[in-house]
Design an enzyme around this catalytic site. Structure first.
Site, mmCIF file in Angstrom:
data_model
loop_
_atom_site.group_PDB
_atom_site.id
_atom_site.type_symbol
_atom_site.label_atom_id
_atom_site.label_comp_id
_atom_site.label_asym_id
_atom_site.label_seq_id
_atom_site.Cartn_x
_atom_site.Cartn_y
_atom_site.Cartn_z
ATOM 1 N N HIS A 25 0.857 -1.200 0.000
ATOM 2 C CA HIS A 25 0.000 0.000 0.000
ATOM 3 C C HIS A 25 0.883 1.237 0.000
ATOM 4 O O HIS A 25 1.943 1.241 0.615
ATOM 5 C CB HIS A 25 -0.900 0.010 1.251
ATOM 6 C CG HIS A 25 -2.088 0.898 1.111
ATOM 7 N ND1 HIS A 25 -2.023 2.250 1.343
ATOM 8 C CD2 HIS A 25 -3.351 0.643 0.717
ATOM 9 C CE1 HIS A 25 -3.210 2.775 1.116
ATOM 10 N NE2 HIS A 25 -4.036 1.840 0.741
ATOM 11 N N ASP A 43 -7.948 -5.484 -0.036
ATOM 12 C CA ASP A 43 -8.369 -6.326 -1.161
ATOM 13 C C ASP A 43 -7.974 -7.785 -0.995
ATOM 14 O O ASP A 43 -8.372 -8.633 -1.790
ATOM 15 C CB ASP A 43 -7.756 -5.764 -2.461
ATOM 16 C CG ASP A 43 -8.303 -4.380 -2.743
ATOM 17 O OD1 ASP A 43 -7.516 -3.430 -2.860
ATOM 18 O OD2 ASP A 43 -9.541 -4.247 -2.794
HETATM 19 C C1 SDX Z 1 -6.260 0.045 -2.885
HETATM 20 O O1 SDX Z 1 -4.459 4.536 -2.093
HETATM 21 C C2 SDX Z 1 -5.408 3.929 -1.461
HETATM 22 O O2 SDX Z 1 -5.800 4.328 -0.382
HETATM 23 C C3 SDX Z 1 -5.992 2.735 -2.201
HETATM 24 C C4 SDX Z 1 -7.003 1.924 -1.413
HETATM 25 C C5 SDX Z 1 -8.291 2.696 -1.173
HETATM 26 O O3 SDX Z 1 -9.033 2.316 -0.252
HETATM 27 O O4 SDX Z 1 -8.597 3.612 -1.993
HETATM 28 O O5 SDX Z 1 -6.464 1.518 -0.185
HETATM 29 C C6 SDX Z 1 -7.407 0.674 -2.201
HETATM 30 O O6 SDX Z 1 -6.017 0.336 -4.021
HETATM 31 C C7 SDX Z 1 -5.364 -0.917 -2.112
HETATM 32 C C8 SDX Z 1 -4.138 -1.390 -2.947
HETATM 33 C C9 SDX Z 1 -4.604 -2.490 -3.883
HETATM 34 N N1 SDX Z 1 -3.545 -2.863 -4.839
HETATM 35 C C10 SDX Z 1 -2.921 -4.041 -4.763
HETATM 36 O O7 SDX Z 1 -3.089 -4.867 -3.867
HETATM 37 C C11 SDX Z 1 -1.989 -4.326 -5.944
HETATM 38 C C12 SDX Z 1 -0.641 -4.843 -5.418
HETATM 39 N N2 SDX Z 1 0.045 -3.775 -4.702
HETATM 40 C C13 SDX Z 1 1.039 -3.000 -5.454
HETATM 41 O O8 SDX Z 1 0.748 -2.811 -6.802
HETATM 42 C C14 SDX Z 1 1.493 -1.757 -4.682
HETATM 43 O O9 SDX Z 1 1.766 -2.173 -3.408
HETATM 44 C C15 SDX Z 1 0.591 -0.551 -4.609
HETATM 45 C C16 SDX Z 1 0.141 -0.101 -5.954
HETATM 46 C C17 SDX Z 1 -0.618 -0.837 -3.763
HETATM 47 C C18 SDX Z 1 1.392 0.573 -3.946
HETATM 48 O O10 SDX Z 1 2.281 1.006 -4.877
HETATM 49 P P1 SDX Z 1 3.485 2.024 -4.487
HETATM 50 O O11 SDX Z 1 3.242 2.726 -3.224
HETATM 51 O O12 SDX Z 1 3.757 2.829 -5.690
HETATM 52 O O13 SDX Z 1 4.653 1.040 -4.139
HETATM 53 P P2 SDX Z 1 5.659 0.504 -5.184
HETATM 54 O O14 SDX Z 1 4.926 -0.140 -6.313
HETATM 55 O O15 SDX Z 1 6.637 1.572 -5.517
HETATM 56 O O16 SDX Z 1 6.364 -0.645 -4.331
HETATM 57 C C19 SDX Z 1 7.390 -0.313 -3.433
HETATM 58 C C20 SDX Z 1 8.296 -1.541 -3.460
HETATM 59 C C21 SDX Z 1 8.692 -1.909 -4.886
HETATM 60 O O17 SDX Z 1 9.979 -2.518 -4.801
HETATM 61 P P3 SDX Z 1 11.278 -1.584 -5.163
HETATM 62 O O18 SDX Z 1 11.018 -0.980 -6.536
HETATM 63 O O19 SDX Z 1 11.337 -0.550 -4.063
HETATM 64 O O20 SDX Z 1 12.424 -2.572 -5.148
HETATM 65 O O21 SDX Z 1 7.566 -2.680 -2.953
HETATM 66 C C22 SDX Z 1 7.423 -3.638 -3.988
HETATM 67 C C23 SDX Z 1 7.722 -2.973 -5.314
HETATM 68 O O22 SDX Z 1 8.301 -3.897 -6.203
HETATM 69 N N3 SDX Z 1 6.018 -4.080 -3.924
HETATM 70 C C24 SDX Z 1 5.604 -5.325 -4.104
HETATM 71 C C25 SDX Z 1 4.207 -5.273 -3.933
HETATM 72 N N4 SDX Z 1 3.821 -4.026 -3.676
HETATM 73 C C26 SDX Z 1 4.942 -3.286 -3.692
HETATM 74 N N5 SDX Z 1 6.265 -6.465 -4.374
HETATM 75 C C27 SDX Z 1 5.501 -7.582 -4.494
HETATM 76 N N6 SDX Z 1 4.145 -7.621 -4.332
HETATM 77 C C28 SDX Z 1 3.475 -6.488 -4.039
HETATM 78 N N7 SDX Z 1 2.135 -6.529 -3.892
#
Ligand code: SDX
Length: 430
Positions: A306, A364
């Protein structure tokens, strides 16, 4: 307390900006005159360090795993209240007294029907259209029917439009589901509460009586509360930006639905259940954990991570409890996907990669298992998220429209394209 300042050196000059404190949470540096002062923009793709507005509606503490609607903890609202009470709270800022609550429920109840002609919109879609595509289209079309509540300058019309959106989303969502499965639409009933009415519109058929299970209706209502609002997330920011141009509320909500659909946002509940189904069994979990950690593999653990929560998403805990309640009520003893989800969570929470990156289950992760048990197909999960989030979108839209300092949102950019160059006639091109 003396006014705090932030000094900023740019272009050989010193610039000083005011630091503004909120009630709780991070302070902000007001850099709104930075470009005028220095000829430079800030640069923050994804807005990881940017406050886009001032708001009194929802507060999240990502490190503590706290979520407050108008100051009330989500756990208390989910345990003691109901969805329409949370809608009133989000819209008007205070919990309603008995008279206010009854009046609000009554006003919502009498706006649940949609214009009969709107049912014709659905037949323009293929039956196998994704229900979110239908939602974007039909909700956007509301402005073609309810133009008597699109003048955003009129507080009365803003209030009517807000009620209409909250009241009609369950009806439209249920119609999208019925259309998708080829069953006749079921009209809303004024004798049922909000969540029971929605379940009835989804699962009743003309051939026999359908009695809504009160335990499942309570679970549905609680799931709506959990999804109602969440500060300036991507879809809420979309609604605010669309609304900042003066677009009508129905069009703004349609824009929010479109943004929510993405798998990185509200589409994650559908993607998480598909992922759990693809993993299929506990022994395949290590393969997927490895993929999630592999930089060359775009695979992410859906339902994990998140932007704000760097601790457990408080909604995920309540959702997990609701999952067990619903499975228990339905007599589902061993749901293989729940086994996979719980084992995946246990492994991920002890894996160095996830611990170091503070990746926890979000709302989720468990919602899909619960919604599937309630009888919804996977492609309806984000529709239910949109149904519940409508009140948050509309409350944030209302706050923005009523903010006297509100202006059209218009970000700038770091331009890295060609400097000016002259046109080349086609006969002289390579
Ligand atoms: C919702 O914003 C909100 O409030 C949203 C929400 C709401 O109520 O409105 O809470 C609802 O959208 C919840 C999130 C649902 N999405 C997912 O579950 C999809 C999987 N999660 C990721 O795509 C990600 O964690 C996000 C999109 C939720 C957050 O993205 P960020 O903050 O841009 O984080 P990032 O992608 O930059 O990740 C940071 C690091 C990365 O590694 P590095 O590049 O630093 O090496 O963490 C890793 C990512 O690779 N990472 C993950 C991961 N999520 C982040 N690695 C593996 N699996 C994951 N799920």
């Amino acid at each position: 307390m003396a006014e705090q300042k932030a000094d900023f050196q740019a272009g050989g000059k010193n610039h000083t900006y005011e630091i503004k404190d909120g009630t709780i949470g991070p302070s902000v540096v007001d850099i709104s005159s930075l470009y005028k002062d220095s000829g430079m923009f800030t640069y923050d793709p994804g807005f990881t360090s940017t406050a886009s507005c001032e708001s009194k509606i929802t507060y999240i503490d990502g490190d503590e795993g706290t979520l407050l609607y108008r100051g009330y903890p989500i756990e208390q609202l989910a345990d003691h209240g109901d969805f329409l009470e949370s809608c009133y709270l989000l819209l008007y800022g205070e919990l309603p007294n008995k008279m206010e609550k009854d009046d609000f429920v009554n006003r919502v109840t009498y706006h649940t029907m949609i214009h009969e002609q709107m049912s014709k919109f659905f037949s323009g879609f293929r039956r196998d259209a994704h229900p979110m595509a239908v939602m974007v289209g039909v909700v956007g079309a509301l402005s073609a029917f309810y133009h008597d509540s699109t003048d955003i300058a009129d507080p009365h019309q803003r209030m009517i439009a807000s009620l209409r959106m909250i009241a009609k989303m369950p009806t439209i969502a249920a119609m999208a589901y019925k259309y998708h499965i080829g069953q006749p639409f079921v009209y809303p009933r004024n004798d049922l509460d909000y969540a029971a009415n929605f379940l009835h519109m989804c699962f009743a058929v003309p051939c026999e009586d359908y009695k809504v299970n009160p335990v499942l209706a309570r679970a549905m209502d609680r799931i709506f509360i959990l999804h109602a609002d969440h500060e300036q997330n991507a879809s809420t920011s979309t609604v605010r930006l669309a609304g900042s141009s003066g677009a009508n509320p129905f069009a703004c909500i349609a824009a929010g639905i479109a943004c929510l659909w993405g798998p990185a946002h509200g589409g994650a509940n559908e993607a998480a259940l598909n992922m759990l189904s693809e993993i299929g069994s506990v022994d395949r979990i290590p393969e997927y954990i490895a993929r999630a950690k592999d930089k060359n593999d775009p695979f992410r653990l859906m339902g994990f991570g998140h932007r704000v929560y760097k601790n457990y998403d408080p909604r995920a805990r309540i959702m997990q409890k609701t999952t067990h309640e619903v499975l228990g009520e339905l007599g589902i003893k061993d749901d293989p996907l729940l086994d996979v989800a719980m084992e995946l969570e246990k492994i991920a929470l002890n894996d160095e990669y996830f611990v170091q990156k503070k990746l926890y289950p979000n709302i989720d992760f468990y919602s899909g298992i619960t919604l599937r048990a309630l009888g919804f197909p996977t492609n309806m999960f984000t529709v239910l998220f949109a149904l519940a989030r409508t009140v948050g979108w509309i409350a944030q839209w209302k706050e923005m429209v009523e903010d006297p300092s509100q202006r059209i949102g218009r970000p700038r950019q770091l331009y890295t394209g060609y400097p000016q160059r002259d046109y080349v006639p086609i006969t002289q091109r390579r």
